[in-house]
Every structure is written in C-alpha cells, then in structure tokens.
Design a protein around this motif. Structure first.
Motif, PDB file in Angstrom:
ATOM      1  N   LYS A  90      12.780  -8.609   6.621  1.00 50.60           N
ATOM      2  CA  LYS A  90      11.432  -7.646   5.963  1.00 50.60           C
ATOM      3  C   LYS A  90      10.650  -7.188   7.147  1.00 50.60           C
ATOM      4  N   ILE A  91      10.558  -5.971   7.238  1.00 52.88           N
ATOM      5  CA  ILE A  91       9.600  -5.381   8.357  1.00 52.88           C
ATOM      6  C   ILE A  91       8.565  -4.821   7.652  1.00 52.88           C
ATOM      7  N   THR A  92       7.451  -4.967   8.312  1.00 51.40           N
ATOM      8  CA  THR A  92       6.127  -4.707   7.698  1.00 51.40           C
ATOM      9  C   THR A  92       5.139  -3.962   8.769  1.00 51.40           C
ATOM     10  N   ASN A  93       4.786  -2.995   8.358  1.00 49.21           N
ATOM     11  CA  ASN A  93       3.859  -2.134   9.304  1.00 49.21           C
ATOM     12  C   ASN A  93       2.243  -3.034   8.787  1.00 49.21           C
ATOM     13  N   CYS A  94       1.938  -3.675   9.777  1.00 47.92           N
ATOM     14  CA  CYS A  94       0.397  -4.365   9.760  1.00 47.92           C
ATOM     15  C   CYS A  94      -0.616  -3.466   9.994  1.00 47.92           C
ATOM     16  N   SER A  95      -0.324  -2.350  10.504  1.00 48.61           N
ATOM     17  CA  SER A  95      -1.444  -1.491  10.919  1.00 48.61           C
ATOM     18  C   SER A  95      -2.053  -0.868   9.727  1.00 48.61           C
ATOM     19  N   SER A  96      -3.402  -0.544   9.524  1.00 48.82           N
ATOM     20  CA  SER A  96      -4.115  -0.015   8.515  1.00 48.82           C
ATOM     21  C   SER A  96      -4.156   1.263   8.429  1.00 48.82           C
ATOM     22  N   GLU A  97      -3.868   1.972   9.443  1.00 47.54           N
ATOM     23  CA  GLU A  97      -4.037   3.615   9.636  1.00 47.54           C
ATOM     24  C   GLU A  97      -2.768   4.281  10.221  1.00 47.54           C
ATOM     25  N   ARG A  98      -1.994   3.500  10.808  1.00 43.40           N
ATOM     26  CA  ARG A  98      -0.992   4.413  11.500  1.00 43.40           C
ATOM     27  C   ARG A  98       0.494   4.080  10.731  1.00 43.40           C
ATOM     28  N   THR A  99       1.084   5.403  10.768  1.00 46.42           N
ATOM     29  CA  THR A  99       2.607   5.373  10.071  1.00 46.42           C
ATOM     30  C   THR A  99       3.384   5.417  11.574  1.00 46.42           C
ATOM     31  N   MET A 100       4.470   4.568  11.361  1.00 41.63           N
ATOM     32  CA  MET A 100       5.352   4.311  12.550  1.00 41.63           C
ATOM     33  C   MET A 100       6.823   4.976  12.130  1.00 41.63           C
ATOM     34  N   ASP A 101       7.370   5.294  13.172  1.00 39.04           N
ATOM     35  CA  ASP A 101       8.582   5.867  12.932  1.00 39.04           C
ATOM     36  C   ASP A 101       9.845   4.900  13.698  1.00 39.04           C
ATOM     37  N   LEU A 102      10.608   4.148  13.097  1.00 38.71           N
ATOM     38  CA  LEU A 102      11.286   2.886  13.945  1.00 38.71           C
ATOM     39  C   LEU A 102      12.658   3.015  13.871  1.00 38.71           C
ATOM     40  N   VAL A 103      13.168   2.457  15.154  1.00 38.32           N
ATOM     41  CA  VAL A 103      14.721   2.497  15.618  1.00 38.32           C
ATOM     42  C   VAL A 103      14.692   1.089  15.856  1.00 38.32           C
ATOM     43  N   LEU A 104      16.121   0.624  15.119  1.00 42.02           N
ATOM     44  CA  LEU A 104      16.324  -0.681  15.360  1.00 42.02           C
ATOM     45  C   LEU A 104      17.515  -0.836  16.376  1.00 42.02           C
ATOM     46  N   GLY A 121      13.766   5.131   9.799  1.00 38.60           N
ATOM     47  CA  GLY A 121      12.662   6.118   9.290  1.00 38.60           C
ATOM     48  C   GLY A 121      10.940   5.795   9.606  1.00 38.60           C
ATOM     49  N   LYS A 122      10.221   6.468   8.528  1.00 42.07           N
ATOM     50  CA  LYS A 122       8.847   6.469   8.750  1.00 42.07           C
ATOM     51  C   LYS A 122       8.496   5.158   7.758  1.00 42.07           C
ATOM     52  N   LEU A 123       7.483   4.341   8.437  1.00 40.46           N
ATOM     53  CA  LEU A 123       6.997   3.112   7.495  1.00 40.46           C
ATOM     54  C   LEU A 123       5.432   3.434   7.408  1.00 40.46           C
ATOM     55  N   SER A 154       0.588  -0.842   6.116  1.00 38.41           N
ATOM     56  CA  SER A 154       0.556  -1.998   4.933  1.00 38.41           C
ATOM     57  C   SER A 154       1.970  -1.775   4.099  1.00 38.41           C
ATOM     58  N   SER A 155       2.694  -1.042   4.446  1.00 39.12           N
ATOM     59  CA  SER A 155       4.189  -0.977   3.611  1.00 39.12           C
ATOM     60  C   SER A 155       5.285  -1.743   4.308  1.00 39.12           C
ATOM     61  N   SER A 156       6.276  -2.122   3.576  1.00 37.23           N
ATOM     62  CA  SER A 156       7.315  -3.069   4.144  1.00 37.23           C
ATOM     63  C   SER A 156       8.584  -2.393   3.715  1.00 37.23           C
ATOM     64  N   LEU A 157       9.751  -2.732   4.304  1.00 41.76           N
ATOM     65  CA  LEU A 157      11.066  -2.421   4.026  1.00 41.76           C
ATOM     66  C   LEU A 157      12.148  -3.615   4.173  1.00 41.76           C
ATOM     67  N   CYS A 158      13.130  -3.844   3.660  1.00 38.10           N
ATOM     68  CA  CYS A 158      13.973  -4.958   3.448  1.00 38.10           C
ATOM     69  C   CYS A 158      15.196  -4.352   4.119  1.00 38.10           C
ATOM     70  N   LEU A 159      15.755  -5.198   5.046  1.00 36.53           N
ATOM     71  CA  LEU A 159      17.052  -4.824   5.720  1.00 36.53           C
ATOM     72  C   LEU A 159      18.120  -5.983   5.755  1.00 36.53           C
ATOM     73  N   ALA A 160      19.030  -5.511   5.241  1.00 37.65           N
ATOM     74  CA  ALA A 160      20.468  -6.568   5.210  1.00 37.65           C
ATOM     75  C   ALA A 160      21.294  -6.306   6.588  1.00 37.65           C
ATOM     76  N   LEU A 161      21.218  -7.307   7.165  1.00 37.80           N
ATOM     77  CA  LEU A 161      22.070  -7.305   8.497  1.00 37.80           C
ATOM     78  C   LEU A 161      23.171  -8.353   8.373  1.00 37.80           C
ATOM     79  N   THR A 162      24.199  -8.161   9.382  1.00 36.85           N
ATOM     80  CA  THR A 162      25.591  -9.148   9.369  1.00 36.85           C
ATOM     81  C   THR A 162      25.743  -9.299  10.768  1.00 36.85           C
ATOM     82  N   LEU A 163      25.955 -10.715  11.067  1.00 36.72           N
ATOM     83  CA  LEU A 163      26.074 -11.219  12.452  1.00 36.72           C
ATOM     84  C   LEU A 163      27.051 -12.385  12.397  1.00 36.72           C
ATOM     85  N   LEU A 164      27.639 -12.892  13.577  1.00 41.88           N
ATOM     86  CA  LEU A 164      28.641 -13.925  13.556  1.00 41.88           C
ATOM     87  C   LEU A 164      28.258 -14.729  14.971  1.00 41.88           C
TER      88      LEU A 164
END
Length: 396
Positions: free
Chosen positions: A306-320, A339-341, A344-354
């Motif tokens: 779960k990735i959360t933008n903790c900023s109260s003012e700024r929108t982020m454009d994230l690259v993983l 994409g843009k976050l 105070s918004s969040s997005l969930c991300l499913a990842l695979t690893l071994l």
C-alpha cells in the motif's frame, strides 16, 4: 469526625514451647481470647472489627466522608443557627454542606448533625473549614470557625509506553503500581479511546471457550507491586483511509481505574488524556497489506503493498523500480509508471517475487521516484519471510 470503615482487629500472639515454664498457659489464654481466629490463634489477624483509632490516610480518588455535629452546651436557646462546611484545596474552595438553610432554634443539650461526602480529586493539603453562626437570646450575633487539616496522598503510580505499528495500530502498555501500604482489589482497568480509535484489551486469554484474565481469579495488587496492562488501538475505518489525519494524531485516550481497599472502600482514578509521539512517515509511506509467513525456495510468491501520499498539499507522479538483492528477485517490469497520487490518497499494488536462498530473508529493493520533484524514496527491510526447500513440509 471522619467516617471510615472499621478494620480487622490485630491480635499480638504470645506463646512458648510446652517444655518452657509456662507450659500450655499462653496457648490456652489465646484459645480463650474471643478476638482470635478459631484454630489459628498464633496468627496476628483476628476475626473482630475495631473502630478507627485515628484519622487514617486519604488517597486520591477515594470518597472523603465526615460527620459534623454542632451541640448547644449552654442553658439558653439560640436562634438562626447556620452551619457551613467548606473544603479548601490548593486550587479551589468547595461548599460541602447538605443544606444552606438556617435552623430556626437550638435548645440546650440539643445538636445539629450533618454528614458530608466529597470525592477527592486533588493531591496535597486539604483544609475542612466548619463555620457556625447563631443569634443569642439577647439578640447578639455570634460566629466561630474550626479548621481540620489533612493530606491527600497518591495511591497509584501509572506509567505508559506506546508502540506504533506499521499498520497504524497503536499498542499501549500501562504499568500500574500500588504505592499504598495495604493490598488493593483491582475492580476495573479500562482504556477509553479517543474518537478516532477503537480499543481491544489484551489482558485475557481464551480457555475452554471462556475469557480468563491473565492475572488470575483474585486480582489483588500487593503494596509496591506493579501490574502491566496491554491495549491495542485501531483507527476507525473513516479515519484509517485518511493517512494525513492518523499520521498527526497524538491523543490516544485515557485510563479509567477502579479499585477497592480494606472492607470494600472504593476508589476511582481517571488519567488525563494520554499522548504519544506521532510517527514520521515522510512524504511517501509504503506498508504491507498481505505477505506469506513461509514460502518455497525458487517458487514465486505474492505480496500486496500500500503506497500512501502523506503530503497534504502536493500531488505526486510515481515510478516504481524493483532492485534485486542476493537472495530476493522481483518478477515483473521495473520502472513502470504508477500514475498520479493525490494528497492523502493511497493505492494498493500486487507484486511477485521469489527467493533463491533458504532461511529468514529480508524483502528489500523497492524504489519510488516522484517525477515532479525528481526525488527517489528507497525502501529496504520491508518485511521478512521464511524460505524453505520444496522437500520441507510447509504448515499452513
């Protein structure tokens, strides 16, 4: 006169061995003593009650009760008698009189009685001020006061510790110590949470379908003993979704403690609002929503971040970006746009690893880059998983 409960009579045993000169005389006298316990005469504790011999101790949270009597010692009838009882503390003056109306007359050898009660809420010096005004037969107005000073002591020492979990849960450990000279029966110790949290008590275990307290059936706290209580606070759903709000919450709630001493005298204390140090998450917070405890060597497994933008003012454009380590290998495309976050918004991300190495391995190597500010956030030691070979039986 202070009104208190009686106490058990303490009998001092005097005994000797049968081969000594008194023989069985002392033991027989103790057996005949009506104040001793039958069959346990050599114990100091008796089975009779004794009236209080002194003012005694008063502790914060207890109820102070006093009997006030105004007696006419003269041979004259007095009129318009007004009795007033005030309690003076370091911060305020309280009127404890049951009635503020004057008594029309008081005959010789008669008295006016009153019983006052007050729940003590301050420690330190207290002064009970009893004032009496009256009018003599000759019409002269008279007035006198009496002062009774006493100390209010602290009964409990309360210390708290906070543990902030990654899932926004807060664990509170409360250490409660009995600093009086007598045992206490702890009737209730509960946490009243603030409006943003729900609380779960962790002071009981489930045995055969019943909740049993971890302190046993008799929850007595001996003098100078300390007991630890544990609580888990979870954010309410409407606040948990707003990362910026929960991040700055410092007020957790307050403890409500109820106890009994001696012969059922009750005391109650409520602490002030407990406050924690708010955790600092920075601009972007990454937390794990789901991860297996045990995985198979060289077999893919899935986690949810779960990735959360903790900023109260700024929108982020994230690259993983996903960086492999010596033991952990990420499956998927690195450098993809999330994409843009918004603030105070969040997005969930499913990842695979071994994992290519057995044992307890650390999940590391995630990088988030905000393309607006060209700022990169690194996340290592996110979690640990136990990696076992395919021949080993994995318990669910």
């Amino acid at each position: 006169m202070r009104l208190t409960k009686p106490t058990l009579f303490t009998n001092i045993p005097v005994t000797c061995e049968e081969k000594d000169l008194p023989g069985d005389l002392f033991n027989q006298l103790m057996r005949d003593d009506p104040s001793t316990v039958n069959g346990a005469e050599i114990l100091m504790l008796g089975e009779m009650l004794t009236l209080p011999q002194n003012f005694g101790n008063i502790f914060l949270g207890e109820t102070f009760s006093s009997y006030i009597s105004v007696h006419n010692d003269s041979n004259q009838v007095v009129k318009d008698i007004l009795v007033k009882a005030d309690l003076q503390t370091s911060s305020q003056r309280l009127n404890l009189s049951a009635s503020n109306a004057a008594v029309s007359e008081l005959k010789p050898d008669c008295c006016i009685d009153d019983v006052i009660h007050h729940e003590v809420k301050e420690i330190g010096t207290h002064i009970l001020v009893c004032a009496v005004s009256y009018t003599t037969q000759g019409g002269e107005k008279m007035y006198f006061r009496k002062f009774f000073k006493f100390q209010v002591l602290k009964p409990l020492d309360v210390k708290t510790k906070f543990y902030n979990a990654e899932t926004d849960e807060v664990f509170l450990e409360a250490q409660i110590q009995n600093i009086t000279t007598s045992p206490m029966f702890m009737e209730k110790v509960s946490l009243e949470p603030s409006i943003m949290y729900n609380v779960a008590e962790l002071n009981s275990v489930n045995q055969a379908g019943e909740c049993v307290t971890t302190f046993g059936s008799r929850t007595y706290l001996q003098p100078m003993d300390t007991r630890q209580y544990l609580y888990c606070l979870k954010p309410k759903k409407e606040f948990a979704e707003k990362a910026g709000i929960i991040k700055g919450v410092t007020v957790i709630g307050k403890l409500d403690i109820v106890w009994k001493t001696n012969l059922g005298e009750r005391g109650r204390l409520q602490t002030s609002q407990l406050q924690r140090m708010a955790p600092g998450y920075g601009d972007v917070r990454l937390s794990l929503e789901a991860i297996p405890d045990t995985v198979i060597l060289e077999e893919p497994f899935h986690i949810t971040c779960k990735i959360t933008n903790c900023s109260s003012e700024r929108t982020m454009d994230l690259v993983l970006e996903m960086c492999n380590t010596n033991s952990i290998h990420w499956c998927g495309i690195s450098g993809r746009q999330l994409g843009k976050l918004h603030p105070s918004s969040s997005l969930c991300l499913a990842l695979t690893l071994l994992s290519s190495v057995q044992g307890l391995q650390s999940v590391s190597g995630l990088r988030l880059t905000d393309t607006f500010l060209k700022r990169t956030y690194e996340y290592d030691d996110i979690a640990q998983v136990c990696v076992v070979s395919s021949a080993t039986k994995v318990e669910s």
